[in-house]
Structures are given as C-alpha cells and as structure tokens.
Design a protein around this motif. Structure first.
Motif, PDB file in Angstrom:
ATOM      1  N   SER A 175       5.627   9.300  -3.388  1.00 26.19           N
ATOM      2  CA  SER A 175       6.533   9.759  -2.098  1.00 26.19           C
ATOM      3  C   SER A 175       6.195   9.683  -1.001  1.00 26.19           C
ATOM      4  CB  SER A 175       6.659  11.839  -2.513  1.00 26.19           C
ATOM      5  OG  SER A 175       5.487  11.986  -2.347  1.00 26.19           O
ATOM      6  N   ASN A 176       6.426   8.579  -0.869  1.00 27.51           N
ATOM      7  CA  ASN A 176       5.722   8.145   0.538  1.00 27.51           C
ATOM      8  C   ASN A 176       7.667   7.853   0.828  1.00 27.51           C
ATOM      9  OD1 ASN A 176       5.333   6.909   3.281  1.00 27.51           O
ATOM     10  ND2 ASN A 176       3.187   6.280   2.101  1.00 27.51           N
ATOM     11  N   LYS A 177       8.034   8.637   2.197  1.00 28.41           N
ATOM     12  CA  LYS A 177       9.067   8.502   3.114  1.00 28.41           C
ATOM     13  C   LYS A 177       8.978   7.459   4.142  1.00 28.41           C
ATOM     14  CE  LYS A 177      10.807  12.982   1.973  1.00 28.41           C
ATOM     15  NZ  LYS A 177      10.910  14.257   2.656  1.00 28.41           N
ATOM     16  N   ILE A 178       7.668   6.749   4.660  1.00 24.06           N
ATOM     17  CA  ILE A 178       8.016   5.477   5.172  1.00 24.06           C
ATOM     18  C   ILE A 178       8.579   4.469   4.693  1.00 24.06           C
ATOM     19  CG2 ILE A 178       6.554   4.169   6.577  1.00 24.06           C
ATOM     20  CD1 ILE A 178       4.731   6.929   6.864  1.00 24.06           C
ATOM     21  N   LEU A 179       7.970   4.341   3.543  1.00 26.65           N
ATOM     22  CA  LEU A 179       9.052   2.560   2.980  1.00 26.65           C
ATOM     23  C   LEU A 179       9.886   1.916   3.567  1.00 26.65           C
ATOM     24  CD1 LEU A 179       8.062   0.354   1.558  1.00 26.65           C
ATOM     25  CD2 LEU A 179       8.109   1.429  -0.662  1.00 26.65           C
ATOM     26  N   PRO A 180      10.950   3.175   2.219  1.00 33.72           N
ATOM     27  CA  PRO A 180      12.208   2.789   2.691  1.00 33.72           C
ATOM     28  C   PRO A 180      12.077   2.647   4.040  1.00 33.72           C
ATOM     29  CG  PRO A 180      12.083   5.958   1.896  1.00 33.72           C
ATOM     30  CD  PRO A 180      10.760   4.912   2.102  1.00 33.72           C
ATOM     31  N   PHE A 181      12.158   3.797   5.093  1.00 33.38           N
ATOM     32  CA  PHE A 181      12.141   3.475   6.662  1.00 33.38           C
ATOM     33  C   PHE A 181      12.403   2.433   7.099  1.00 33.38           C
ATOM     34  CE2 PHE A 181      10.043   3.928  10.990  1.00 33.38           C
ATOM     35  CZ  PHE A 181      11.828   3.573  11.999  1.00 33.38           C
ATOM     36  N   LEU A 182      10.673   1.776   6.945  1.00 31.86           N
ATOM     37  CA  LEU A 182      10.496  -0.086   7.280  1.00 31.86           C
ATOM     38  C   LEU A 182      11.463  -0.875   6.588  1.00 31.86           C
ATOM     39  CD1 LEU A 182       6.496   0.947   7.298  1.00 31.86           C
ATOM     40  CD2 LEU A 182       8.344   1.008   9.298  1.00 31.86           C
ATOM     41  N   ILE A 183      11.352  -0.440   5.034  1.00 27.73           N
ATOM     42  CA  ILE A 183      12.664  -0.956   4.607  1.00 27.73           C
ATOM     43  C   ILE A 183      14.046  -1.557   5.415  1.00 27.73           C
ATOM     44  CG2 ILE A 183      13.749  -2.384   2.433  1.00 27.73           C
ATOM     45  CD1 ILE A 183      11.141  -0.979   1.422  1.00 27.73           C
ATOM     46  N   ALA A 184      14.449  -0.375   5.617  1.00 34.01           N
ATOM     47  CA  ALA A 184      15.775  -0.379   6.554  1.00 34.01           C
ATOM     48  C   ALA A 184      15.343  -1.516   8.246  1.00 34.01           C
ATOM     49  CB  ALA A 184      16.082   0.598   6.219  1.00 34.01           C
ATOM     50  N   SER A 185      14.532  -1.332   8.606  1.00 30.80           N
ATOM     51  CA  SER A 185      14.324  -1.880   9.636  1.00 30.80           C
ATOM     52  C   SER A 185      14.262  -3.402   9.637  1.00 30.80           C
ATOM     53  CB  SER A 185      12.665  -0.868  10.487  1.00 30.80           C
ATOM     54  OG  SER A 185      13.360   0.295  10.628  1.00 30.80           O
ATOM     55  N   LEU A 186      13.679  -3.193   8.710  1.00 28.73           N
ATOM     56  CA  LEU A 186      13.574  -4.870   9.123  1.00 28.73           C
ATOM     57  C   LEU A 186      14.863  -5.357   8.475  1.00 28.73           C
ATOM     58  CD1 LEU A 186      10.238  -5.348   6.249  1.00 28.73           C
ATOM     59  CD2 LEU A 186      10.492  -6.129   8.502  1.00 28.73           C
ATOM     60  N   GLU A 187      15.715  -4.980   7.555  1.00 24.91           N
ATOM     61  CA  GLU A 187      17.423  -5.621   6.878  1.00 24.91           C
ATOM     62  C   GLU A 187      18.246  -5.540   8.224  1.00 24.91           C
ATOM     63  OE1 GLU A 187      18.030  -3.059   3.529  1.00 24.91           O
ATOM     64  OE2 GLU A 187      16.604  -4.284   2.288  1.00 24.91           O
ATOM     65  N   LYS A 188      18.094  -4.394   9.110  1.00 23.77           N
ATOM     66  CA  LYS A 188      18.119  -4.268  10.451  1.00 23.77           C
ATOM     67  C   LYS A 188      18.198  -5.873  11.267  1.00 23.77           C
ATOM     68  CE  LYS A 188      19.447  -0.707  14.183  1.00 23.77           C
ATOM     69  NZ  LYS A 188      19.592   0.750  14.488  1.00 23.77           N
ATOM     70  N   GLU A 189      16.748  -5.519  11.424  1.00 23.76           N
ATOM     71  CA  GLU A 189      16.563  -7.169  12.525  1.00 23.76           C
ATOM     72  C   GLU A 189      16.544  -8.665  11.731  1.00 23.76           C
ATOM     73  OE1 GLU A 189      13.894  -6.886  14.943  1.00 23.76           O
ATOM     74  OE2 GLU A 189      14.181  -4.706  15.097  1.00 23.76           O
ATOM     75  N   GLY A 190      17.721  -8.714  10.106  1.00 23.11           N
ATOM     76  CA  GLY A 190      17.691 -10.178  10.044  1.00 23.11           C
ATOM     77  C   GLY A 190      16.377  -9.946   8.890  1.00 23.11           C
ATOM     78  N   PHE A 191      15.967  -9.259   8.290  1.00 18.58           N
ATOM     79  CA  PHE A 191      14.592  -9.888   7.150  1.00 18.58           C
ATOM     80  C   PHE A 191      14.965  -9.561   5.943  1.00 18.58           C
ATOM     81  CE2 PHE A 191      12.643  -9.878  11.613  1.00 18.58           C
ATOM     82  CZ  PHE A 191      11.456 -11.142  11.654  1.00 18.58           C
ATOM     83  N   ILE A 192      14.095  -9.990   5.030  1.00 16.95           N
ATOM     84  CA  ILE A 192      14.785  -9.356   3.561  1.00 16.95           C
ATOM     85  C   ILE A 192      13.259  -8.990   2.878  1.00 16.95           C
ATOM     86  CG2 ILE A 192      15.244  -9.950   1.438  1.00 16.95           C
ATOM     87  CD1 ILE A 192      17.349 -12.118   2.726  1.00 16.95           C
ATOM     88  N   TYR A 193      13.772  -8.122   2.417  1.00 18.48           N
ATOM     89  CA  TYR A 193      11.912  -7.349   1.877  1.00 18.48           C
ATOM     90  C   TYR A 193      11.948  -7.918   0.131  1.00 18.48           C
ATOM     91  CZ  TYR A 193       7.802  -4.729   0.167  1.00 18.48           C
ATOM     92  OH  TYR A 193       7.255  -4.182  -0.249  1.00 18.48           O
ATOM     93  N   THR A 194      12.306  -8.793  -0.396  1.00 16.59           N
ATOM     94  CA  THR A 194      12.185  -8.805  -2.196  1.00 16.59           C
ATOM     95  C   THR A 194      11.046  -9.402  -2.985  1.00 16.59           C
ATOM     96  OG1 THR A 194      13.775  -9.673  -3.625  1.00 16.59           O
ATOM     97  CG2 THR A 194      13.176 -10.717  -1.274  1.00 16.59           C
ATOM     98  N   LYS A 195      10.900  -9.051  -3.864  1.00 14.57           N
ATOM     99  CA  LYS A 195       9.673  -9.312  -4.053  1.00 14.57           C
ATOM    100  C   LYS A 195       8.083  -9.045  -3.970  1.00 14.57           C
ATOM    101  CE  LYS A 195      12.406 -12.382  -7.755  1.00 14.57           C
ATOM    102  NZ  LYS A 195      12.058 -13.820  -7.414  1.00 14.57           N
ATOM    103  N   GLN A 196       8.998  -8.027  -2.973  1.00  9.64           N
ATOM    104  CA  GLN A 196       6.707  -7.398  -1.928  1.00  9.64           C
ATOM    105  C   GLN A 196       6.169  -8.764  -1.296  1.00  9.64           C
ATOM    106  OE1 GLN A 196       3.474  -6.708  -5.027  1.00  9.64           O
ATOM    107  NE2 GLN A 196       4.480  -5.301  -5.984  1.00  9.64           N
ATOM    108  N   LYS A 219       1.173  -1.280   0.509  1.00 11.70           N
ATOM    109  CA  LYS A 219       0.530   0.060   0.033  1.00 11.70           C
ATOM    110  C   LYS A 219       0.620   1.174  -0.130  1.00 11.70           C
ATOM    111  CE  LYS A 219      -3.681   0.281   2.322  1.00 11.70           C
ATOM    112  NZ  LYS A 219      -4.796   0.580   1.741  1.00 11.70           N
ATOM    113  N   LEU A 220       2.300   1.544   0.682  1.00  6.38           N
ATOM    114  CA  LEU A 220       2.978   2.444   1.148  1.00  6.38           C
ATOM    115  C   LEU A 220       3.671   1.979  -0.977  1.00  6.38           C
ATOM    116  CD1 LEU A 220       4.256   2.238   4.098  1.00  6.38           C
ATOM    117  CD2 LEU A 220       3.028   3.179   3.997  1.00  6.38           C
ATOM    118  N   LYS A 221       3.992   1.409  -1.057  1.00  8.07           N
ATOM    119  CA  LYS A 221       5.077   1.427  -2.335  1.00  8.07           C
ATOM    120  C   LYS A 221       3.530   2.439  -3.608  1.00  8.07           C
ATOM    121  CE  LYS A 221       7.122  -1.733  -4.981  1.00  8.07           C
ATOM    122  NZ  LYS A 221       7.942  -2.657  -5.446  1.00  8.07           N
ATOM    123  N   CYS A 222       2.269   1.870  -3.319  1.00  5.98           N
ATOM    124  CA  CYS A 222       1.995   2.711  -4.260  1.00  5.98           C
ATOM    125  C   CYS A 222       0.947   3.797  -4.123  1.00  5.98           C
ATOM    126  CB  CYS A 222       0.540   2.005  -4.691  1.00  5.98           C
ATOM    127  SG  CYS A 222       0.051   0.380  -4.909  1.00  5.98           S
TER     128      CYS A 222
END
Length: 278
Positions: free
Chosen positions: A87-108, A81-84
């Motif tokens: 110019s939403n700045k929350i999306l890259p913040f949440l993706i970075a937070s996921l990756e920081k804790e060992g998750f991978i965000y790929t292909k939605q 929903k954010l991706k759609c």
C-alpha cells in the motif's frame, strides 16, 4: 545549452521520495547505477539524506543520455522497491510524474516516449557520436517492445539530421516540413548524391537509388506503423529494428558525405591558391 533529459522538477520529486529510505539504501541504489557522489558538493537548506542524493545528482550531466541512463536505472530500481512495499502511495505519484514529462513506465522500465527530448534534438554540431547517442534512445524502445515509438524516433532522427544539414549548407527549406522525402531531395542535391549524376560509377548510382527508396520506405512505415499518426497496423519487432538500423546507416552516411564535400572544397581552394601564387 542543451535541454535536460530529466527535468529539475522530476529529479526533485524522486529525491524527496528516496529521502525516505535509509542512508545505506540510498547509497546502494546509486551504486547499482554506477554513480559516485561529488562529496565536496554541499547543498544547503535541505535534509542530510536529500543532500546525499544531490551529491549523486551533481555527478551527472543531465543533457547526456549515457549518464542519464544510469540515473534512470536507479529510478527503475527504486520504483521496483516501492512496488514491493504494501500500500505505497508514492509509486502512482511518481509514475504519473514520469508520464507527465513524456516518459513511459512499462514492464518495470522507464523509456523515452516519442514526445521526449529526441523530438527537440539539436544537432548544432553534426557528428556520428551524437547520432549514436540518439540511437541508444531508440534502442531503449526496441528492448522495451515499444516498436511504434522506436519507428517514430528513427524517423525523427533522420528528419533532424536532414534539416541540420540544410541549415549548415545554407539551403532554403520549410522548417515545418515533416516529409523526409522532400528534405532528402534537397540534401541529396546539395551533397551531389543524386543517382543520375554523370560523375558517379554505376554501382554507386545503384546504392544511391536504394537510399531514395529507403527514405520513401521509412516515410511510409512511419505513417502507417508509428505513433506519429493513427496507426494502421502494429509493426513487428523486425520491422522496427529495420527502421532503426536503416536510420543510423543513412544519417552516418549523410554526415560522412557532408564532411567529404567540405574537406574536398577546402582542398580544392588550397590548390587554386597555390597555383595562383606560383
């Protein structure tokens, strides 16, 4: 107490971001994940929409992969929903937070990386249900085409089960040992699974010899085609599936063998006591 698969910090970040949605949008997202709010839970000192999200959180055991997967699906839909949104700045913040804790965000999709909770799995009570729960994590990586991580997860599962069996059997071993061939040798001796045993039929010896080759093959594949080390080649999907399925077959067999040996020991002891009393 088991470690949460999704940390409190990460949950709060998603909660605060989702609180910007309307009340109905929040309910719709969690309904997509099959989650129901705990309506009698009344968190204090937060906004009403944050409190609503906390009510949904209250229905989840965060150390249970099956329940956490429902929330992960909610997060995936929220990120989409954010991706759609323009110019939403929350999306890259949440993706970075996921990756920081060992998750991978790929292909939605949000998937567990090899450094996430599978590496610290605690098998204090060996059971096939727990193995199947870990298997679900591995399947996420298979379905997301993250084959090196799936092979790493399969290897880690086998290593964890072997080490826990050694602890339960009071067999001395190096806790830092990462070579499953060495660990399996100790377990197979403890559980009387050595293929040269005189007490075994020839067809069983052949199968047990095959298990030794399976362990060795998984070790070599993980060294060359997983993300445990620098990869020498990129594994094909069917190679990753073979490693995953082999790890499940092997760990379930070892648990069954341990249970059989334990039950047999109890039964033999009971017979001896009966003979003495007679």
């Amino acid at each position: 107490m088991s470690e949460d698969i999704i940390s409190l910090s990460l949950r709060n970040k998603f909660r605060d971001a989702m609180a910007q949605l309307s009340w109905k949008e929040i309910e719709a997202l969690f309904e997509l994940g099959g989650l129901k709010p705990v309506t009698d839970y009344r968190p204090k000192n937060i906004s009403l929409k944050r409190a609503l999200i906390e009510q949904y959180y209250a229905s989840i055991h965060f150390d249970c992969l099956e329940e956490v997967n429902k929330l992960i699906y909610v997060y995936e839909e929220f990120l989409l929903k954010l991706k759609c949104a323009p110019s939403n700045k929350i999306l890259p913040f949440l993706i970075a937070s996921l990756e920081k804790e060992g998750f991978i965000y790929t292909k939605q999709k949000i998937i567990l990386s090899s450094t996430s909770s599978l590496d610290s799995v605690k098998l204090s009570l060996l059971d096939k249900g727990l193995v199947q729960e870990e298997f679900k994590k591995v399947r996420i990586n298979i379905e997301s085409c993250h084959y090196p991580t799936a092979i790493t997860n399969a290897y880690t599962l086998v290593e964890a089960v072997l080490k826990e069996l050694l602890r339960i059997c009071n067999i001395s071993f190096n806790e830092d040992e990462g070579d499953i061939r060495q660990l399996y040798k100790l377990v197979s001796e403890a559980l009387k699974l050595e293929p040269q045993g005189d007490h075994l039929e020839n067809h069983l010896k052949m199968i047990l010899q095959g298990l030794k080759h399976q362990i060795s093959g998984l070790y070599q594949l993980a060294n060359k085609g997983s993300d445990r080390h620098a990869r020498r080649y990129n594994p094909q999907p069917h190679h990753a599936r073979l490693a995953v399925n082999a790890s499940i077959t092997l760990t379930e067999f070892l648990i069954d063998s341990y249970e059989y040996q334990s039950n047999k020991t109890v039964a033999d002891t009971s017979v001896q006591r009966l003979e003495v009393s007679l």
